[in-house]
Design an enzyme around this catalytic site. Structure first.
Site, PDB file in Angstrom:
ATOM      1  N   ILE A 140       2.284   2.035   5.785  1.00 22.65           N
ATOM      2  CA  ILE A 140       0.899   1.719   4.381  1.00 22.65           C
ATOM      3  C   ILE A 140       2.429   1.692   3.068  1.00 22.65           C
ATOM      4  O   ILE A 140       3.446   2.233   2.964  1.00 22.65           O
ATOM      5  CB  ILE A 140       0.479   3.212   4.856  1.00 22.65           C
ATOM      6  CG1 ILE A 140      -0.194   3.197   5.893  1.00 22.65           C
ATOM      7  CG2 ILE A 140      -0.824   3.424   4.208  1.00 22.65           C
ATOM      8  CD1 ILE A 140      -0.899   2.089   6.503  1.00 22.65           C
ATOM      9  N   LYS A 141       1.777   0.953   2.616  1.00 19.46           N
ATOM     10  CA  LYS A 141       1.936   1.054   1.359  1.00 19.46           C
ATOM     11  C   LYS A 141       1.247   1.407   0.429  1.00 19.46           C
ATOM     12  O   LYS A 141       0.047   1.357   0.555  1.00 19.46           O
ATOM     13  CB  LYS A 141       2.076  -0.155   0.986  1.00 19.46           C
ATOM     14  CG  LYS A 141       3.420  -0.965   1.082  1.00 19.46           C
ATOM     15  CD  LYS A 141       3.555  -2.531   0.733  1.00 19.46           C
ATOM     16  CE  LYS A 141       3.999  -2.337  -0.374  1.00 19.46           C
ATOM     17  NZ  LYS A 141       3.760  -4.187  -1.198  1.00 19.46           N
TER      18      LYS A 141
END
Length: 217
Positions: free
Chosen positions: A84-85
């Site tokens: 997850i960015k």
């Protein structure tokens, strides 16, 4: 090293080099392909990618956390955990904390970093990776190498597990400078990977070797 693209052909070519362990994307990269996000995620994962990072959408922590839940469910469909960015604004820090509370094992890449203080706060918040934007920093008269060095000094002095994944490059010199000055790894466009290896002088030398070698057969 990671490849920064959603282009399937580029990913396939990069994987053949044996140097790429994952793929990073962002909303702008995904937009270029012109397919729905979930379809692109499915396509990339079908190539056997070890780790795929997808950016949360939203300007508030609530919106980003909600989108993380959507990405989490997409990952479950493929029996994998997406990386997850999270863009590191003040809202992004809250989103990082909430995501880690939901799942301590999810890998979070703090992105849109333009300064050491941003990176330091991201590391404290629990980011597994930090993505300083090297070329964009330089375009805004920010010494990207100095900022990366400061982040690395902070991480090492505290014994943190956070790693620096340098991003946003326009030439191979920026990649090398980042890696030798503190970045643990990097994510690069495929064209930069080619630029790092296919030097004209090297290609010409290889051509001569092959021409001479054929005369000995």
């Amino acid at each position: 090293m990671f490849i920064d693209t959603a282009n399937l052909e580029e990913i396939k070519l990069a994987l053949k080099t044996g140097t790429v362990k994952g793929v990073t994307t962002n909303p702008t990269i995904l937009k270029k392909v012109g397919k729905k996000r979930e379809e692109q995620i499915s396509d990339i994962l079908s190539l056997g990618i070890e780790k795929l990072y997808v950016q949360t959408l939203g300007e508030t922590a609530d919106e980003m956390f909600c989108d993380y839940k959507i990405l989490k469910s997409i990952g479950k469909k493929h029996n994998t955990k997406l990386g997850i960015k999270v863009p590191l604004s003040i809202e992004g820090l809250e989103a990082v904390a909430r995501i880690k509370q939901d799942d301590r094992n999810v890998s979070i890449l703090g992105t849109a970093i333009y300064s050491a203080d941003q990176g330091i706060m991201g590391a404290i918040a629990g980011c597994d990776l930090l993505a300083p934007y090297v070329n964009r920093m330089q375009n805004n008269s920010i010494d990207s190498i100095a900022e990366i060095s400061k982040m690395r000094e902070f991480i090492d002095s505290r014994g943190l597990d956070t790693q620096i994944l340098a991003a946003s490059f326009k030439n191979s010199n920026q990649v090398v400078d980042s890696l030798v000055n503190g970045a643990h790894t990097c994510t690069i466009p495929y064209e930069i990977m080619v630029q790092m290896m296919n030097k004209d002088v090297a290609i010409n030398a290889i051509r001569v070797f092959n021409q001479d070698g054929k005369l000995t057969l």
